[in-house]
Design an enzyme around this catalytic site. Structure first.
Site, mmCIF file in Angstrom:
data_model
loop_
_atom_site.group_PDB
_atom_site.id
_atom_site.type_symbol
_atom_site.label_atom_id
_atom_site.label_comp_id
_atom_site.label_asym_id
_atom_site.label_seq_id
_atom_site.Cartn_x
_atom_site.Cartn_y
_atom_site.Cartn_z
ATOM 1 N N TYR A 1 0.777 -1.171 0.012
ATOM 2 C CA TYR A 1 0.067 -0.002 0.016
ATOM 3 C C TYR A 1 0.826 1.071 0.070
ATOM 4 O O TYR A 1 0.450 2.262 -0.498
ATOM 5 C CB TYR A 1 -0.926 0.112 1.269
ATOM 6 C CG TYR A 1 -1.975 -1.063 1.215
ATOM 7 C CD1 TYR A 1 -2.193 -2.059 0.091
ATOM 8 C CD2 TYR A 1 -3.192 -1.006 2.389
ATOM 9 C CE1 TYR A 1 -3.236 -2.971 0.084
ATOM 10 C CE2 TYR A 1 -4.019 -2.117 2.238
ATOM 11 C CZ TYR A 1 -3.906 -2.684 1.082
ATOM 12 O OH TYR A 1 -5.237 -4.089 1.145
ATOM 13 N N LYS B 1 3.498 -15.524 2.325
ATOM 14 C CA LYS B 1 3.256 -16.143 1.167
ATOM 15 C C LYS B 1 5.002 -16.683 0.679
ATOM 16 O O LYS B 1 5.594 -16.266 -0.404
ATOM 17 C CB LYS B 1 2.794 -15.328 0.160
ATOM 18 C CG LYS B 1 2.324 -15.903 -1.203
ATOM 19 C CD LYS B 1 1.262 -17.034 -1.178
ATOM 20 C CE LYS B 1 1.254 -17.788 -2.318
ATOM 21 N NZ LYS B 1 0.210 -18.944 -2.499
ATOM 22 N N ASP C 1 -3.033 -18.191 1.207
ATOM 23 C CA ASP C 1 -4.092 -18.850 0.801
ATOM 24 C C ASP C 1 -4.866 -19.815 1.517
ATOM 25 O O ASP C 1 -6.190 -19.858 1.744
ATOM 26 C CB ASP C 1 -4.057 -19.419 -0.777
ATOM 27 C CG ASP C 1 -2.319 -20.208 -0.847
ATOM 28 O OD1 ASP C 1 -1.643 -19.872 0.414
ATOM 29 O OD2 ASP C 1 -1.969 -20.627 -1.751
ATOM 30 N N ASP D 1 -5.619 -6.953 5.529
ATOM 31 C CA ASP D 1 -6.831 -6.433 4.916
ATOM 32 C C ASP D 1 -7.845 -7.402 4.679
ATOM 33 O O ASP D 1 -9.027 -7.233 5.083
ATOM 34 C CB ASP D 1 -6.252 -5.433 3.956
ATOM 35 C CG ASP D 1 -7.717 -4.332 3.560
ATOM 36 O OD1 ASP D 1 -8.507 -4.542 4.145
ATOM 37 O OD2 ASP D 1 -7.203 -3.658 2.580
ATOM 38 N N ASP E 1 -11.359 -8.941 7.289
ATOM 39 C CA ASP E 1 -12.671 -8.910 6.876
ATOM 40 C C ASP E 1 -13.352 -10.110 7.030
ATOM 41 O O ASP E 1 -14.506 -10.242 7.061
ATOM 42 C CB ASP E 1 -12.765 -8.267 5.441
ATOM 43 C CG ASP E 1 -13.099 -6.554 5.622
ATOM 44 O OD1 ASP E 1 -12.457 -6.089 6.678
ATOM 45 O OD2 ASP E 1 -13.553 -5.963 4.678
#
Ligand code: NAD
Length: 361
Positions: A141, A192, A224, A248, A252
């Site tokens: 980001y 990852k 994943d 992020d 959620d």
């Protein structure tokens, strides 16, 4: 000495839900349980309307000198046509940056009274109590280079850069190890590392730090798989720690395990223990002004504030117990309404929580 709390109600349902959280703070103050000075400020669309700026300098200064900030939510259709730099969301990002809030704590706790409100089977989510620790000021980001460029061939190319320094990784991992130590002592670091060097470094740092926290069991999981495990068997997790992008998305996902976005608080902390506390939901323009928004996420954000910035963990626990009692009484805002319960509005929930706190003394 009194602690200073800056109240930023923001936009949409922000003022409605924050009013209930302020009721709780004032009730605790009157009962002598806490010693706080409440200040109010403007942020988001509300600040733009008055000052032409979603984060006026005086709001940032007040936030920097406060022990904690309580934020409602920002944004709404009224401000969508504005240029990005003037949009309400810029106010939120400016506060995170201006306060150096690098650690985002998002607990996902399922109240047993709300089990019917979850979209997952009761046996999968009952007893769920996990905490996601998300790094908030680094990663793709913020990494450079970024942008959209045109190649000599005329084709356009979009670029973002995933980047973490070793000290940024260490800083967020230490927060997570410390939190895990005070909970069930299990920490799952999500990365990852099989394809991204940036997260290979993340894993290396996690393994190095694990030696300093022998009481915490550290495991690693690829992102994943973590997404899949969160909906398959979420109770395997205690604390999860991850970078900004993965956090992020995963947070959620974890939020929805508990039934309603209106139930979930969050804390964003800096290195000095200052924090900004807010519900994880937005300004819900679709229900704003109708007195039906669920204020519980905001009231539980006050509990997090007492625990992490105001050094009053027992009072925090009292708020959480009061919320549970009100759910026991069957009171529900529409978002968590299930058959057999009594539907009430925002203010009734706030009043009932204040009454439950008073009974508790
Ligand atoms: P939202 O979270 O505001 O709303 C999503 C859905 O959840 C809506 O149907 C809403 O009615 C419902 N909802 C949210 N909070 C609720 C509550 N407390 N009680 C009952 N129902 C609730 O997300 P959105 O609709 O995507 O965004 C609306 C605005 O909020 C946008 O301008 C967005 O940019 C902004 N936003 C702000 C924040 C923030 O301030 N931290 C976070 C997310 C979105």
């Amino acid at each position: 000495m009194s602690k200073k709390v800056l109240i930023l109600a923001g936009d949409g349902i922000g003022p409605e839900i924050v009013a209930e959280a302020v009721k709780v703070l004032k009730a605790l103050q009157s009962a002598g349980a806490i010693d706080v000075v409440l200040e109010e400020g403007l942020v988001g669309g509300a600040a733009y309307d008055v000052w032409g700026d979603p984060l006026p300098a005086e709001t940032l200064t007040a936030a920097q000198s406060a022990d904690a900030v309580l934020l409602g939510a920002v944004g709404g259709p009224k401000w969508e046509p504005l240029p990005i730099a003037k949009r309400p969301e810029k106010g939120l990002l400016g506060l995170r940056k201006g306060l150096g809030l690098f650690a985002n704590l998002r607990p996902a706790l399922l109240y047993p009274q709300l089990i019917a409100a979850s979209t997952l089977k009761p046996e999968v989510v009952s007893g769920l109590d996990l905490l996601i620790v998300r790094e908030l000021t680094g990663d793709i980001y913020f990494g450079q280079p970024r942008g959209i460029e045109t190649l000599p061939s005329g084709e356009r190319r979009g670029i973002n850069t995933m980047v973490y320094t070793e000290s940024e990784i260490e800083r967020i991992l230490r927060v997570a190890f410390d939190l895990a130590r005070r909970r069930r002592r299990r920490l799952c670091s999500v990365d990852k590392a099989n394809v991204l060097e940036c997260t290979e470094l993340w894993r290396e740092v996690a393994n190095r730090l694990a030696g300093e926290y022998p009481e915490v069991e550290l495991t690693h999981m690829y992102v994943d798989n973590a997404a899949m495990q969160l909906v398959r068997a979420p109770k395997q997790f205690d604390v999860m720690v991850t970078g900004n992008l993965f956090g992020d998305i995963l947070s959620d996902c974890a939020a929805m395990l508990t039934g309603s976005i209106g139930m979930l608080p969050s804390a964003s902390l800096n290195e000095r223990g200052q924090g900004m506390y807010e519900p994880i939901h937005g300004s819900a323009p679709d229900i704003a002004g109708r007195g039906i928004a669920n204020p519980i996420a905001t009231i539980l954000s006050v509990a997090m504030m007492l625990r992490y910035s105001l050094d009053a963990p027992q009072v925090a626990a009292r708020i959480e117990t009061a919320v549970s009692r009100v759910l026991d009484q069957g009171l529900r805002t529409p978002d968590i309404m299930t058959p057999g319960m009594r539907q009430v509005g925002t203010a009734e929930i706030g009043d009932a929580i204040v009454a439950a706190l008073a009974e508790d003394v």
